[in-house]
Design a protein around this motif. Structure first.
Motif, PDB file in Angstrom:
ATOM      1  N   ILE A 217       0.814  -1.214  -0.327  1.00 17.07           N
ATOM      2  CA  ILE A 217       0.053  -0.281   0.507  1.00 17.07           C
ATOM      3  C   ILE A 217       1.103   1.109  -0.049  1.00 17.07           C
ATOM      4  N   LEU A 218       1.289   2.149  -0.805  1.00 13.27           N
ATOM      5  CA  LEU A 218       1.662   3.169  -1.251  1.00 13.27           C
ATOM      6  C   LEU A 218       0.983   4.396  -1.681  1.00 13.27           C
ATOM      7  N   ALA A 219       1.664   5.094  -0.907  1.00 16.46           N
ATOM      8  CA  ALA A 219       1.123   6.681  -1.281  1.00 16.46           C
ATOM      9  C   ALA A 219       1.847   7.033  -3.124  1.00 16.46           C
ATOM     10  N   GLY A 220       0.237   7.883  -3.801  1.00 17.89           N
ATOM     11  CA  GLY A 220       0.423   8.179  -5.257  1.00 17.89           C
ATOM     12  C   GLY A 220      -0.175   6.945  -6.187  1.00 17.89           C
ATOM     13  N   GLU A 221      -0.459   7.331  -7.740  1.00 20.32           N
ATOM     14  CA  GLU A 221      -0.684   6.545  -8.712  1.00 20.32           C
ATOM     15  C   GLU A 221       0.014   5.622  -8.252  1.00 20.32           C
ATOM     16  N   MET A 237      -2.665  16.349  -5.299  1.00 21.33           N
ATOM     17  CA  MET A 237      -3.140  15.034  -4.801  1.00 21.33           C
ATOM     18  C   MET A 237      -3.036  15.665  -2.519  1.00 21.33           C
ATOM     19  N   PRO A 238      -3.467  15.141  -1.552  1.00 21.44           N
ATOM     20  CA  PRO A 238      -2.783  15.915  -0.242  1.00 21.44           C
ATOM     21  C   PRO A 238      -1.471  15.787  -0.275  1.00 21.44           C
ATOM     22  N   ARG A 239      -1.330  16.500   0.761  1.00 23.43           N
ATOM     23  CA  ARG A 239       0.435  16.360   1.229  1.00 23.43           C
ATOM     24  C   ARG A 239       0.728  16.441   2.249  1.00 23.43           C
ATOM     25  N   ASN A 240      -0.418  16.273   3.050  1.00 20.15           N
ATOM     26  CA  ASN A 240      -0.378  15.907   4.767  1.00 20.15           C
ATOM     27  C   ASN A 240      -1.049  14.719   4.974  1.00 20.15           C
ATOM     28  N   TYR A 241       0.544  13.660   4.706  1.00 21.94           N
ATOM     29  CA  TYR A 241       0.177  11.717   5.358  1.00 21.94           C
ATOM     30  C   TYR A 241       1.490  11.466   5.444  1.00 21.94           C
ATOM     31  N   ASP A 242       0.951  10.475   6.222  1.00 28.62           N
ATOM     32  CA  ASP A 242       2.620   9.401   6.690  1.00 28.62           C
ATOM     33  C   ASP A 242       1.476   8.038   6.883  1.00 28.62           C
ATOM     34  N   MET A 243       2.786   7.055   6.945  1.00 28.15           N
ATOM     35  CA  MET A 243       1.737   5.404   6.692  1.00 28.15           C
ATOM     36  C   MET A 243       1.558   4.816   8.361  1.00 28.15           C
ATOM     37  N   THR A 244       1.557   5.864   9.538  1.00 24.10           N
ATOM     38  CA  THR A 244       0.615   4.801  10.784  1.00 24.10           C
ATOM     39  C   THR A 244      -0.568   3.961  10.571  1.00 24.10           C
ATOM     40  N   HIS A 245      -0.447   2.890  10.773  1.00 24.11           N
ATOM     41  CA  HIS A 245      -1.099   2.340  10.605  1.00 24.11           C
ATOM     42  C   HIS A 245      -2.282   1.149  11.086  1.00 24.11           C
ATOM     43  N   THR A 246      -3.026   0.193  11.630  1.00 21.60           N
ATOM     44  CA  THR A 246      -3.565  -0.872  12.288  1.00 21.60           C
ATOM     45  C   THR A 246      -3.373  -1.780  11.055  1.00 21.60           C
ATOM     46  N   ILE A 247      -2.938  -2.531  11.921  1.00 22.07           N
ATOM     47  CA  ILE A 247      -3.307  -4.260  10.889  1.00 22.07           C
ATOM     48  C   ILE A 247      -4.540  -4.779  12.085  1.00 22.07           C
ATOM     49  N   HIS A 248      -5.559  -5.036  11.013  1.00 25.73           N
ATOM     50  CA  HIS A 248      -6.876  -5.796  12.317  1.00 25.73           C
ATOM     51  C   HIS A 248      -6.961  -7.100  11.802  1.00 25.73           C
ATOM     52  N   GLY A 321       5.587   3.890   2.454  1.00 30.47           N
ATOM     53  CA  GLY A 321       4.091   2.465   2.086  1.00 30.47           C
ATOM     54  C   GLY A 321       4.599   1.201   2.783  1.00 30.47           C
ATOM     55  N   LEU A 322       3.616   1.023   3.124  1.00 27.96           N
ATOM     56  CA  LEU A 322       3.278  -0.270   3.525  1.00 27.96           C
ATOM     57  C   LEU A 322       3.340  -1.403   2.738  1.00 27.96           C
ATOM     58  N   PHE A 323       4.572  -2.259   3.589  1.00 26.68           N
ATOM     59  CA  PHE A 323       4.776  -4.077   2.551  1.00 26.68           C
ATOM     60  C   PHE A 323       4.492  -4.517   3.379  1.00 26.68           C
ATOM     61  N   VAL A 324       4.185  -6.373   2.683  1.00 25.40           N
ATOM     62  CA  VAL A 324       4.277  -6.917   3.058  1.00 25.40           C
ATOM     63  C   VAL A 324       4.663  -8.518   1.990  1.00 25.40           C
ATOM     64  N   MET A 325       6.057  -8.601   2.643  1.00 24.70           N
ATOM     65  CA  MET A 325       6.623  -9.729   1.948  1.00 24.70           C
ATOM     66  C   MET A 325       6.129 -11.098   2.083  1.00 24.70           C
ATOM     67  N   PHE A 326       6.002 -11.676   0.564  1.00 21.49           N
ATOM     68  CA  PHE A 326       5.218 -12.976   1.121  1.00 21.49           C
ATOM     69  C   PHE A 326       6.205 -14.381   0.309  1.00 21.49           C
ATOM     70  N   ASP A 327       7.139 -14.973   1.317  1.00 21.49           N
ATOM     71  CA  ASP A 327       7.110 -16.457   0.852  1.00 21.49           C
ATOM     72  C   ASP A 327       7.032 -17.433   0.642  1.00 21.49           C
ATOM     73  N   ILE A 328       6.476 -18.093  -0.022  1.00 15.37           N
ATOM     74  CA  ILE A 328       5.968 -19.650   0.652  1.00 15.37           C
ATOM     75  C   ILE A 328       6.808 -21.279   0.459  1.00 15.37           C
ATOM     76  N   SER A 329       6.086 -21.849   1.456  1.00 15.80           N
ATOM     77  CA  SER A 329       6.931 -22.928   2.425  1.00 15.80           C
ATOM     78  C   SER A 329       7.561 -24.340   1.713  1.00 15.80           C
ATOM     79  N   PRO A 330       7.984 -24.987   1.309  1.00 20.76           N
ATOM     80  CA  PRO A 330       7.640 -25.957  -0.096  1.00 20.76           C
ATOM     81  C   PRO A 330       6.871 -26.726   1.692  1.00 20.76           C
ATOM     82  N   MET A 331       6.781 -26.847   2.896  1.00 24.17           N
ATOM     83  CA  MET A 331       6.043 -27.847   3.144  1.00 24.17           C
ATOM     84  C   MET A 331       4.196 -27.661   3.387  1.00 24.17           C
ATOM     85  N   ARG A 332       3.612 -28.447   4.015  1.00 22.32           N
ATOM     86  CA  ARG A 332       2.335 -28.310   3.906  1.00 22.32           C
ATOM     87  C   ARG A 332       2.337 -29.244   5.652  1.00 22.32           C
ATOM     88  N   VAL A 333       1.116 -28.368   6.311  1.00 23.63           N
ATOM     89  CA  VAL A 333       1.125 -28.537   7.523  1.00 23.63           C
ATOM     90  C   VAL A 333      -0.327 -29.334   7.515  1.00 23.63           C
TER      91      VAL A 333
END
Length: 384
Positions: A217-221, A237-248, A321-333
């Motif tokens: 999730i990034l600021a800008g087009e 575009m709006p100029r007053n912002y920051d990436m403070t966040h809560t992940i519910h 911005g807010l980045f969620v990097m995801f890597d996939i494990s070769p195992m399954r539970v």
């Protein structure tokens, strides 16, 4: 008749539960108290055993994950109290080279006031300050220009958003909406600036391929130009912002009881406008096999985090911005539900009842004999 009587006597001789006559049995106060205590204890233990019998438990098994071709849902619910919805883009890039931008087909952006009160769902469509003309100068039905962008099927761009999407399809930046007749008519830039100071809550889901990548999730087009993916914050575009966040809520797949989602409830405060938050997740495929035979395929993950944001970030032009990097494990539970059998429950009940009654009878016998001995000694003392 004699044969039947003999057979009856033989079975009677096998009776392991010989009965005593009532005339030869003695009832005591201690025996009564012990009987009540025994009944209560049996009732409690049988109740606990029944609860254990009804309880559904899960056993886990680790196997190699061979289902890499399937799709994966990312369920999210994130609040950014200091970033207007109009400013935020939601994109996914993966290791296969697939890039998806502005994934808001199944994600709702809810506008928030500065104190967190919901205003309503954000929409790119706006009511025009001045309605479009019914006809062109030559008398034909009005058909707005797309200003060089790739035209839609109807070949007309009658709204500012239609022109914007035409630019996106062309890969052009939407830098000067004040030069576009539809945007001027709708008061596009004024509407953009009026959202300064608002917040945004995103909730919904996106569907991605099961490959390593990142959701951000990034600021800008968001623009795909020349094979590259960029985000640009324009002057209007709006100029007053920051990436403070809560992940519910952040989950990779459907929810189930044993699912691990460590980022749920995580909140971060940006120390500067240029702060960039990165969460690194390791996704493990999960499968739940229920008692009724149904199978649920989902995922769970572990996570670590990293924050960037200082004076050097402004110099390097790093996009907040807010980045969620995801890597996939070769195992399954694989979680398999199981429940105790009825035979096991009945065996435990019999063991409880029989064991308690046996111990109670032994205790009663010891107490009764002790009372008799003491009573005899008291009577002997009186005689002396």
């Amino acid at each position: 008749m004699g044969r039947a009587h003999t057979l009856r006597q033989r079975f009677q001789s096998l009776d392991a539960y010989a009965k005593t006559l009532d005339d030869f049995s003695i009832k005591t106060l201690t025996g009564g108290v012990l009987t009540v205590a025994t009944a209560l204890l049996i009732a409690v233990l049988v109740g606990l055993e029944f609860a254990a019998y009804r309880r559904v438990e899960q056993s886990a098994e680790l196997v190699v994950d061979r289902s890499r071709s399937e799709k994966m849902l990312i369920n999210l619910d994130i609040t950014l109290p200091h970033a207007p919805c109009v400013l935020l883009g939601l994109d996914v890039l993966d290791s296969s080279g697939d890039t998806q931008i502005n994934l808001f087909q199944h994600v709702t952006k809810m506008r928030l006031t500065s104190n967190g009160t919901e205003i309503g769902a954000y929409s790119t469509e706006a009511k025009a300050a001045v309605p479009p003309p019914a006809t062109d100068a030559d008398g034909a039905a009005y058909c707005g220009s797309c200003y060089g962008g790739i035209e839609p099927e109807g070949r007309c761009c009658n709204t500012c958003d239609a022109v914007h999407q035409a630019y996106v399809r062309r890969g052009w930046a939407f830098t000067d909406p004040d030069a576009i007749e539809q945007c001027v008519r709708e008061g596009y830039t004024a509407r953009m600036r009026s959202m300064d100071g608002e917040g945004c809550r995103m909730h919904g889901f996106v569907e991605v391929g099961k490959a390593a990548g990142n959701l951000h999730i990034l600021a800008g087009e968001s623009i795909k130009l020349g094979g590259e993916h960029t985000h640009t914050v324009y002057d209007y575009m709006p100029r007053n912002y920051d990436m403070t966040h809560t992940i519910h809520r952040l989950a990779f797949g459907s929810e189930f009881s044993a699912q691990s989602s460590p980022l749920d409830g995580v909140g971060k405060t940006a120390q500067s406008k240029h702060a960039q938050f990165q969460y690194f997740t390791k996704i493990v495929g999960s499968e739940v096999r229920f008692l009724n035979g149904t199978v649920l395929r989902s995922n769970q993950y572990s996570a670590t985090e990293f924050v960037r944001g200082d004076a050097r970030a402004a110099v390097s032009r790093r996009t907040p911005g807010l980045f969620v990097m995801f890597d996939i494990s070769p195992m399954r539970v694989i979680y398999t539900e199981h429940q105790r059998s009825l035979g096991s429950f009945l065996t435990s009940v019999c063991a409880i009842v029989g064991g308690i009654f046996t111990v109670a009878r032994l205790v009663d016998g010891v107490v009764f004999r002790a009372e008799r001995v003491l009573s005899q000694k008291r009577q002997l003392g009186k005689q002396i």
